[in-house]
Design an enzyme around this catalytic site. Structure first.
Site, PDB file in Angstrom:
ATOM      1  N   TYR A  54      21.561 -10.108 -21.926  1.00 29.68           N
ATOM      2  CA  TYR A  54      22.982  -9.970 -22.237  1.00 29.68           C
ATOM      3  C   TYR A  54      23.193  -9.695 -23.722  1.00 29.68           C
ATOM      4  O   TYR A  54      22.649 -10.382 -24.585  1.00 29.68           O
ATOM      5  CB  TYR A  54      23.776 -11.225 -21.849  1.00 29.68           C
ATOM      6  CG  TYR A  54      25.236 -11.121 -22.260  1.00 29.68           C
ATOM      7  CD1 TYR A  54      26.089 -10.228 -21.618  1.00 29.68           C
ATOM      8  CD2 TYR A  54      25.746 -11.865 -23.317  1.00 29.68           C
ATOM      9  CE1 TYR A  54      27.414 -10.091 -22.003  1.00 29.68           C
ATOM     10  CE2 TYR A  54      27.077 -11.745 -23.707  1.00 29.68           C
ATOM     11  CZ  TYR A  54      27.896 -10.849 -23.043  1.00 29.68           C
ATOM     12  OH  TYR A  54      29.198 -10.702 -23.437  1.00 29.68           O
ATOM     13  N   GLY A  61      31.145  -8.943 -21.319  1.00 25.90           N
ATOM     14  CA  GLY A  61      32.215  -9.568 -20.560  1.00 25.90           C
ATOM     15  C   GLY A  61      32.055  -9.314 -19.078  1.00 25.90           C
ATOM     16  O   GLY A  61      30.986  -9.536 -18.488  1.00 25.90           O
TER      17      GLY A  61
END
Length: 513
Positions: A54, A61
């Site tokens: 990530y 998001g």
């Protein structure tokens, strides 16, 4: 002008104010540069792996499920900055933007973000060149950091968008960087996200509000003492032994300040010599140390929170010393948002009690012998009647501003970010509250000094005399027929805002808390 050295362990409120308000130069320590390099090696190694990480090789998001190929990652980082630079409304003050940039640099320098040393150096160079990105009032929900404000700052690093130069003129950021000899950055994996994900705006505004409120609370202790004197009240309620049995530190400090200002007064203690003797003064006079002190203790707690946040590395994901890159929720602004709201509540209450004392000075039925509205010829003159109206209007707004922003939350990012802090909003309204409180205290100062001067035949305390002499020298006129009042009030406002009231009395009282 001194230089603030940014290391790996955070910074101080004093350094924030030095950079934000006084244009102190910024320098990265050798330890910070080494930590930046180590963390970047970890990010580069993860970026080379096929597994998604990530913020390194994924979207953000609600779009975090997409794995981004290496050829699109530079574009991904540019795009997050461009798309998140979506602020609207008036420009935010220069000092707020400088605090915002400096605090983001503080976290980047911790070595927990994975940003390259060259990017951090560019951040320092932009600050030192006096280039201030154009940041707008609206765009932060105080969660995932102050996203839009920080994005506008990151856009400047890329040479895009608009910024204010050292001459105060807004120009394209690329032109300003070129004029300063600064090369725009080309963001790589993780860097766009790392530049956006922090509580830096709300934290910077908290640090500045704390500094301003500390001065205002000392000023409020002084004006409360002046009003007590003008009303011929008793200083006996300020005795240290009374406050020792309710040992809140702020209360004791405020009582001690007031007592120091009243030392040697010929006006106090007359409350039982009147035709209708008072047993005790009204709450707004008698309880000033309790109310002012509670605000002081709130400031102390807010400072504790600010210092913890200043020592923090707020980003998502973060690079840990063991080489892991882990997602987290440290960007949530709740700890900062709460104290911003607490301070707005305390400031509103201080404004409220200050206005009540002013009203008492102007009411002939409660002022113990002062003329109506402190007017020269009541009826022909209105005196300070409408100055109190202005003060009341300010207090009313203070009460609206005390409604907590942090009690609200509007979900965003397709419900991925489903609980936000609204800390930026709490900080913005607190700035307005601090401005209003300054004006409210200035009106009390104007009324109280006039009230003391109208007590003919009684000698005020030496500290009061010093305050009156200084405020008159600053252009705030004393008793007399009605005149254009706004300039007097503006001069009183500047006198309080610039710390001149405290500076006037401390040569007599010694250093006040």
């Amino acid at each position: 002008m001194h230089t603030v050295v940014v290391g790996t362990s955070g910074t101080t409120p004093e350094d924030v104010i030095a950079v934000a308000r006084h244009n102190a130069k910024v320098e990265l320590s050798p330890a910070a540069l080494a930590a930046l390099a180590r963390a970047r090696e970890i990010v580069d190694a993860l970026a080379a792996k096929p597994e998604p990480v990530y913020g390194v090789s994924t979207g953000f998001g609600a779009l975090a499920s997409r794995h981004i190929s290496p050829d699109l990652r530079a574009q991904l980082q540019r795009n997050i900055v461009r798309s998140h630079a979506a602020g609207m409304g008036p420009r935010v003050e220069r000092e707020v933007v400088r605090a915002l940039m400096f605090l983001r640099l503080k976290t980047v320098a911790s070595g927990h973000t994975g940003v390259r040393p060259s990017v951090a150096q560019t951040m320092a160079d932009v600050l030192n060149a006096g280039i201030t990105p154009v940041v707008h009032e609206y765009g932060s929900l105080g969660c995932s950091g102050d996203l839009a404000p920080l994005s506008h700052c990151a856009l400047t690093l890329m040479g895009e968008g608009d910024a204010e130069g050292p001459d105060g003129v807004v120009k394209p950021a690329g032109d300003l960087l070129a004029a300063a000899g600064i090369e725009p950055v080309e963001l790589r994996e993780k860097e766009g996200l790392a530049l956006l994900n922090g509580t830096d705006g709300m934290l910077g505004m908290l640090c500045m509000a704390i500094a301003d409120l500390k001065k205002l609370y000392t000023s409020a202790d002084i004006t409360a003492a002046l009003t007590l004197e003008a009303l011929l009240g008793t200083e006996k309620v300020l005795a240290p032994e009374l406050h020792a049995i309710r040992p809140h530190p702020g209360q004791g400090a405020s009582a001690a300040n007031m007592l120091a200002v009243l030392e040697g007064s010929g006006l106090t203690g007359h409350f039982q010599e009147e035709e209708a003797p008072r047993v005790q003064d009204a709450y707004s006079v008698r309880c000033a140390p309790q109310v002012n002190g509670a605000g002081r203790d709130t400031i102390a707690y807010a400072l504790t929170v600010a210092e913890r946040e200043l020592a923090a590395a707020v980003d998502n994901p973060v690079v840990l010393p063991d080489g892991r890159v882990e997602s987290n929720g440290n960007f949530h602004g709740a700890p900062v948002a709460y104290v911003l709201d607490f301070l707005a509540i305390a400031a509103a209450d201080l404004g409220s009690i200050t206005e009540r004392r002013t009203d008492r000075l102007l009411d002939k039925n409660r002022s113990h012998g002062l003329p109506p509205f402190l007017a020269d010829d009541a009826g022909v003159d209105s005196g300070l009647m409408i100055a109190q109206y202005t003060q009341a209007a300010l207090v009313s707004e203070m009460k609206r501003l005390a409604v907590p922003a942090s009690a609200d939350s509007i979900p965003s990012s397709a419900m991925q970010e489903d609980h936000v802090s609204m800390g930026w909003s709490a900080a913005r309204k607190l700035r307005t509250a601090v401005d209003n409180l300054t004006r409210i205290i200035a009106v009390e100062l104007y009324a109280a000094t006039r009230g003391i001067e109208l007590r003919k035949g009684l000698t005020p305390a030496p500290a009061s005399q010093a305050a009156i002499a200084a405020v008159r020298a600053a252009g705030v006129q004393g008793p007399g027929p009605d005149r254009f009042l706004a300039p007097d009030l503006a001069a009183a406002d500047a006198f309080v805002r610039e710390g001149k009231l405290v500076a006037a009395v401390e040569p007599v009282t010694g250093r006040l808390a």
